[in-house]
Design an enzyme around this catalytic site. Structure first.
Site, mmCIF file in Angstrom:
data_model
loop_
_atom_site.group_PDB
_atom_site.id
_atom_site.type_symbol
_atom_site.label_atom_id
_atom_site.label_comp_id
_atom_site.label_asym_id
_atom_site.label_seq_id
_atom_site.Cartn_x
_atom_site.Cartn_y
_atom_site.Cartn_z
ATOM 1 C CB SER A 188 -0.906 0.014 1.229
ATOM 2 O OG SER A 188 -1.751 1.155 1.230
ATOM 3 C CG HIS A 215 0.205 13.003 1.314
ATOM 4 N ND1 HIS A 215 -1.083 13.316 0.923
ATOM 5 C CD2 HIS A 215 0.096 11.967 2.195
ATOM 6 C CE1 HIS A 215 -1.925 12.510 1.535
ATOM 7 N NE2 HIS A 215 -1.245 11.681 2.311
ATOM 8 C CG HIS A 221 -4.538 4.774 -2.158
ATOM 9 N ND1 HIS A 221 -5.513 4.048 -2.822
ATOM 10 C CD2 HIS A 221 -4.143 4.007 -1.121
ATOM 11 C CE1 HIS A 221 -5.700 2.905 -2.199
ATOM 12 N NE2 HIS A 221 -4.883 2.856 -1.164
ATOM 13 C CB VAL A 237 -1.670 -4.879 -5.366
ATOM 14 C CG1 VAL A 237 -2.079 -4.166 -6.654
ATOM 15 C CG2 VAL A 237 -0.200 -4.595 -5.078
ATOM 16 N N GLY A 286 -5.138 -5.492 14.665
ATOM 17 C CA GLY A 286 -3.999 -5.275 15.543
ATOM 18 C C GLY A 286 -2.718 -4.992 14.801
ATOM 19 N NE ARG A 343 5.921 -0.088 13.269
ATOM 20 C CZ ARG A 343 6.367 0.979 12.610
ATOM 21 N NH1 ARG A 343 5.870 1.297 11.423
ATOM 22 N NH2 ARG A 343 7.324 1.726 13.132
#
Length: 308
Positions: free
Chosen positions: A98, A102, A112, A115, A264, A266
């Site tokens: 991902s 910016h 953005h 896959v 859960g 990071r």
């Protein structure tokens, strides 16, 4: 999404995703021209981990993040079973790349891409697996030729897999990246798909790779063309205001963000997608006829960018 009885080649998917992360980061470092990505590996208590790569305060990018994750768990979180409630409680394995870019210059769009691959296991039957992904463009001061180029690349990614696939994934993207509470699109769209495992593993995997491989072809020429355009505080202020829409979408609607938080993951890596500087204004509206108003009237409403 019909269930597939095939056993997916998880190793091949993981190897592609790690290669994609490396290729994208190397290309973006050259494009930025000043900074390198810092790398931060992380592990997850329940199983798996990932590699976060972030570039900040560069020659082009105010912040760029490209993350790889590969996690396992005993039970799919609610965001992953929203459209497949029958999978609730299944053990899972999920991996993906991902990225969110910016730029500093407001004339260079935010973008953005993602896959991803999921597979679930159960004592009740064979694995259920699927792919998802896409890429989308969020300009502040758009150019029609850039939007056309973006969608031409999106169509090229889809063309080997069916004559109408681009239209299907483009429409899905328009529906997905939409802020319902504002009745407003986040940007000018691109591609989005999820829950995909047809007609077989290799074809579905090929589609995911095609989408991942076309991202740089779509974005780099736009960034190169617009990065030297002059701008001032007016443009930066509008960029920061529109970045607020990005924050709203990611925290309220985005399935990837919700999956990461619910499983859960990071937190630093998950929220890497948020822009480094944002501003909100109460009930602000652009003056008619200004460059800022054109974003709302000519670009955000969904349209066929490839129409003659």
């Amino acid at each position: 999404m019909p269930d597939s009885q095939e056993t997916p080649d998880i190793t091949a998917v993981r190897d592609y995703l790690k290669s994609l992360q490396a290729t994208v980061c190397a290309t973006l470092e050259v494009l930025d021209g000043e900074r390198k990505f810092i790398e931060d590996s992380w592990a997850r208590d329940e199983g798996g981990g990932g590699i976060a790569r972030v570039l900040t305060n560069g020659g082009l990018f105010e912040q760029a993040g490209v993350n790889f994750s590969h996690v396992t768990g005993a039970s799919l979180p609610p965001s992953a079973t929203q459209s497949r409630p029958e999978l609730k409680g299944r053990a899972f394995e999920a991996m993906g790349v991902s990225l969110v870019l910016h730029p500093d210059n407001p004339y260079v769009p935010t973008t953005h891409a993602n896959v991803r691959f999921f597979t679930t296991t159960s004592d009740e039957g064979p694995p259920v697996w699927w792919f998802g992904g896409g890429f989308d463009l969020t300009p502040y001061y758009p150019f029609e030729e850039d939007c056309i180029h973006w969608h031409q690349c999106a169509k090229s990614a889809c063309d080997p897999f069916g004559d109408n696939l681009y239209n299907e994934l483009k429409d899905w993207c328009d529906r997905y990246f939409f802020l319902k509470h504002r009745d407003e699109a986040r940007g000018v769209g691109g591609l989005f798909f999820d829950d995909h495992n047809q007609p077989d593993f290799q074809t579905a995997f090929d589609l995911m790779q095609s989408v991942g491989n076309h991202f740089l072809m779509a974005y780099v020429p736009i960034a190169e063309k617009r990065r030297e355009l002059p701008f001032g505080e007016r443009e930066k202020s509008f960029q920061r205001y529109r970045r607020g829409r990005y924050v709203e979408f990611n925290l309220v609607y985005d399935r990837g963000t919700l999956f990461g938080l619910q499983s859960g993951g990071r937190t630093e890596s998950i929220l890497m997608s948020l822009p480094p500087s944002v501003e909100w204004r109460y009930n602000w509206q652009p003056e008619p006829g200004t460059p800022e108003s054109l974003l709302y009237t000519d670009f955000l409403p969904p349209r066929d960018w490839l129409a003659p």
